[in-house]
Design a protein around this motif. Structure first.
Motif, PDB file in Angstrom:
ATOM      1  N   LEU A   1     -18.862 -28.778   5.158  1.00  0.00           N
ATOM      2  CA  LEU A   1     -19.950 -28.194   4.261  1.00  0.00           C
ATOM      3  C   LEU A   1     -20.979 -28.422   4.956  1.00  0.00           C
ATOM      4  O   LEU A   1     -22.105 -27.279   4.848  1.00  0.00           O
ATOM      5  CB  LEU A   1     -19.860 -28.693   2.870  1.00  0.00           C
ATOM      6  N   ILE A   2     -21.675 -29.690   5.490  1.00  0.00           N
ATOM      7  CA  ILE A   2     -22.816 -29.850   5.960  1.00  0.00           C
ATOM      8  C   ILE A   2     -22.962 -29.172   7.499  1.00  0.00           C
ATOM      9  O   ILE A   2     -23.915 -28.371   7.686  1.00  0.00           O
ATOM     10  CB  ILE A   2     -23.072 -31.189   6.245  1.00  0.00           C
ATOM     11  N   TRP A   3     -22.090 -29.414   8.318  1.00  0.00           N
ATOM     12  CA  TRP A   3     -22.145 -28.848   9.667  1.00  0.00           C
ATOM     13  C   TRP A   3     -21.289 -27.759  10.035  1.00  0.00           C
ATOM     14  O   TRP A   3     -21.648 -27.200  11.352  1.00  0.00           O
ATOM     15  CB  TRP A   3     -21.952 -30.055  10.464  1.00  0.00           C
ATOM     16  N   GLY A   4     -20.552 -26.989   9.162  1.00  0.00           N
ATOM     17  CA  GLY A   4     -20.007 -25.901   9.324  1.00  0.00           C
ATOM     18  C   GLY A   4     -18.431 -26.170  10.096  1.00  0.00           C
ATOM     19  O   GLY A   4     -18.344 -27.349  10.619  1.00  0.00           O
ATOM     20  N   ALA A   5     -17.829 -24.931  10.073  1.00  0.00           N
ATOM     21  CA  ALA A   5     -16.456 -25.101  10.565  1.00  0.00           C
ATOM     22  C   ALA A   5     -16.420 -24.967  12.153  1.00  0.00           C
ATOM     23  O   ALA A   5     -15.377 -25.518  12.681  1.00  0.00           O
ATOM     24  CB  ALA A   5     -15.848 -24.027  10.007  1.00  0.00           C
ATOM     25  N   ASN A   6     -17.400 -24.562  13.050  1.00  0.00           N
ATOM     26  CA  ASN A   6     -17.344 -24.359  14.312  1.00  0.00           C
ATOM     27  C   ASN A   6     -17.487 -25.712  14.746  1.00  0.00           C
ATOM     28  O   ASN A   6     -18.710 -26.420  14.596  1.00  0.00           O
ATOM     29  CB  ASN A   6     -18.397 -23.441  14.749  1.00  0.00           C
TER      30      ASN A   6
END
Lengths: 290, 381
Positions: free
Chosen positions: A114-119
């Motif tokens: 959620l914070i740093w993203g899925a990539n």
């Protein structure tokens, strides 16, 4: 050349397993608990390091390492206070506590997404592409840092658990919480302290590993191998974690190459099963005595 | 009419007029289901097409091309999990009453979606799922606007032969459905072009240390290396190839078009060859150029391959609905027939023609990373 490549690569990847395995053994030794969130602390530490590097690209790597470890240690203490301590106080059984660590691991992993993203994100530092040649074989310089850090950590933790009063107190709590408390050991402090140190060790593994690979919310998957390494070495033994980690890494690389690379995981776990059949308590130490 | 019935009618009418809803059956909402991973490790395969699908639906509704009818997008997150994707698709078909489903996006989830919806007779159009099996089973309710791995693999082999003419090729393929089906297709293509394959090694997707495997590549000394995997694992592989001093040209499928590939591989990514569903700027048409301009203005960056494909998928569906409507009736069956009859559709990612078995004829851009940017190498029509 190929055989040298297999051995060196095995030792290199084994060092990562070993570092995470140390965290497993450390918590077990201090609290008698298998913390399945250990590899997620590694992941969070790596992301903390990434955020620090993004905000201050010029910061020396050792400072990044220190900040990420401190941040993750704080997170570890917070989780200990809001989840573990209340559970222990209410007399939760060991199996419940293990489930709690599994749950926390999932929350951490999804929280990171959620914070740093899925990539995946990458440490854009020169160190990420530094190469040192050993016997003509090129290895990322980062692996030598990891090796040095691991040896240092091994010495410090061994001293800590066998010589320092705090270390002995932690072991006493792990052995028999109630008796230790009667002898004047603050069990609450002991568990907070253990979580802080184990989280920081996890974070260090993450920050040291990140420049060689990349950081992603699912990098905690390495935890299953690290756990296997800790068990193989003798669960609870700090030196065993390192031996197990490096052993697993080498077996995986050499075995995978002998058979076929797609079977390297199977080879690694087959050897783990064999080791446990021959030495049920692991390679080093008394293993799980409880 | 009883009193209560009268009041109920009055209430419905006033609520409807307050909300601006049509009372009669003049205008219809045509529902389009969207199934794709919106979370999880491959979220980018779903979230980017969804974003572009939303833009396309907005534009189509504003244009009035479907008369008073409006498209309504119903998205569902599959997390790339086939079971979840099938469940969502079944729900869309039965209770949401969608006209058509766009997706799935990964091959495995698409397989599950088609199995769930085929008996329910719902047309499914995928923009990204490449596995050849999806169209070879003779499912008359499935079509796609991306090339199957068979067609893709053949195109790669032809491109390799024409542009590089290597005598020997070493292949490394990710050990999963995607890597293996792609690897096998490329291998078949290479064989028919008369190029010798020194090895086709399946590698464990979880691995982070590829050096023992790469040491073998170095020993074999091939003219060209073909890698079929995700940008994460192949990024590391390419980085480690450079560490070992392997200086051979390599083809890395769609990875060079993904910015993270370059970040992971570092300087070693320079010169990487790849193919991509779509490269902004590679299609020479006013519509394609306008799309890139509008998207760049809206998003602050050029459209990605997934955004371009997601955008076109909705337009292909809308065009099929428009044609079905002109013929008289919009049903799942007529829309399916219209999708299959799609010919030379002027998409922003190139001209799209759906073939007999639901596969597609479309341009395929081959790219190379130069100064860290993917540039067009060859556009295979």
């Amino acid at each position: 050349m190929s055989f040298v490549a297999q051995i060196f690569s095995g030792i290199a990847i084994g060092c990562i397993y070993g570092l995470v395995a140390i965290g497993f053994s450390m918590i077990y030794r201090a609290m008698g608990l298998v913390n399945f969130a250990q590899a997620e602390f590694m992941m969070i530490g790596a992301f903390f390091g990434y955020s620090v590097l993004t905000a201050f690209p010029e910061m020396p790597f050792l400072a990044v390492l220190a900040i990420a470890c401190a941040g993750t240690a704080v997170l570890g203490v917070v989780l200990e206070r809001i989840a573990f301590r209340p559970a222990i106080r209410r007399g939760a059984s060991d199996i419940y506590l293990v489930l709690l660590t599994l749950g926390i691991g999932m929350v951490l992993s999804n929280g990171a997404r959620l914070i740093w993203g899925a990539n995946p994100v990458v440490y854009q530092i020169p160190l990420a592409h530094d190469i040192t040649r050993l016997a003509g074989y090129p290895l990322p310089t980062m692996y030598f840092y990891i090796l040095a850090f691991m040896v240092l950590l091994l010495v410090i933790l061994q001293w800590f658990f066998t010589k320092s009063w705090t270390g002995l107190a932690l072991r006493a709590v792990a052995e028999d919480r109630k008796t230790a408390q009667l002898m004047g050991v603050d069990a609450g402090f002991a568990s907070s302290f253990s979580f802080a140190i184990a989280s920081a060790i996890g974070a260090a593994a993450g920050v040291l590993y990140a420049p060689i690979i990349y950081v992603s919310f699912d990098m905690g998957a390495v935890g299953i191998k690290a756990f296997a390494a800790a068990v193989m070495g003798g669960f609870g033994s700090i030196a065993g974690a390192v031996v197990g980690g490096v052993g697993l890494g080498v077996v995986e690389m050499v075995g995978g190459q002998l058979l076929a690379p797609e079977y390297q995981d199977s080879v690694a776990f087959a050897v783990m099963i064999l080791v446990l059949l021959l030495r049920p308590n692991g390679l080093i130490g008394k293993g799980i005595a409880k | 009419m009883t009193k209560s019935k009268f009041y109920r009618l009055l209430l419905t009418a006033s609520v409807a007029s307050f909300l601006g809803l049509p009372l009669g059956a003049q205008a219809e909402d045509i529902k389009i289901g969207f199934v794709g991973p919106l979370s999880g490790p491959v979220a980018v395969y779903g979230s980017e097409p969804l974003q572009a699908s939303r833009v396309a639906v907005e534009e189509i509704n504003a244009s009035g091309v479907l008369g008073d009818d409006k498209l309504v997008l119903i998205p569902a997150d599959s997390t790339a999990n086939p079971a979840q994707a099938a469940q969502a698709a079944r729900r869309m078909a039965l209770s949401d009453e969608v006209m058509v489903i766009v997706g799935g996006h990964t091959s495995a989830e698409t397989q599950a979606v088609t199995e769930a919806t085929r008996p329910l007779k719902v047309p499914v159009l995928s923009s990204l799922a490449q596995d050849s099996k999806l169209t070879s089973v003779g499912n008359e309710w499935f079509a796609r606007i991306c090339l199957s791995t068979d067609l893709w693999g053949n195109a790669i082999a032809r491109w390799l032969k024409e542009k590089h003419a290597p005598k020997t090729v070493y292949m490394l393929s990710r050990n999963d459905g995607y890597g293996q089906s792609l690897g096998n297709s490329i291998a078949a293509g290479l064989k028919s072009e008369g190029i010798e394959i020194l090895a086709n090694v399946a590698y464990d997707p979880q691995t982070k240390e590829f050096k023992p495997m790469l040491a073998e590549v170095q020993k074999a000394n091939p003219d060209f290396i073909v890698i079929s995997g995700f940008y994460t694992d192949t990024g590391l592989m390419v980085k480690q190839m450079a560490e070992l001093g392997i200086d051979k040209p390599y083809f890395n499928n769609t990875a060079p078009a993904i910015p993270q590939f370059k970040e992971i591989a570092g300087p070693a990514s320079e010169g990487a060859y790849g193919a991509t569903y779509y490269l902004p700027g590679s299609i020479d048409s006013p519509k394609a150029a306008a799309f890139v301009e509008a998207w760049t203005k809206r998003a602050g960056k050029a459209p990605s391959q997934y955004e371009g494909m997601g955008y076109d998928a909705i337009y292909v569906v809308a065009d099929a609905i428009r044609r079905a409507k002109e013929k008289g009736e919009v049903t799942r069956e007529t829309v399916r027939d219209a999708i299959y009859a799609t010919k030379d559709f002027d998409g922003v990612t190139g001209k799209i023609t759906i073939t007999e078995n639901g596969d597609v004829k479309r341009p395929l851009p081959f790219i190379q990373l130069k100064d860290g940017k993917p540039v067009l190498d060859t556009l295979v029509e």
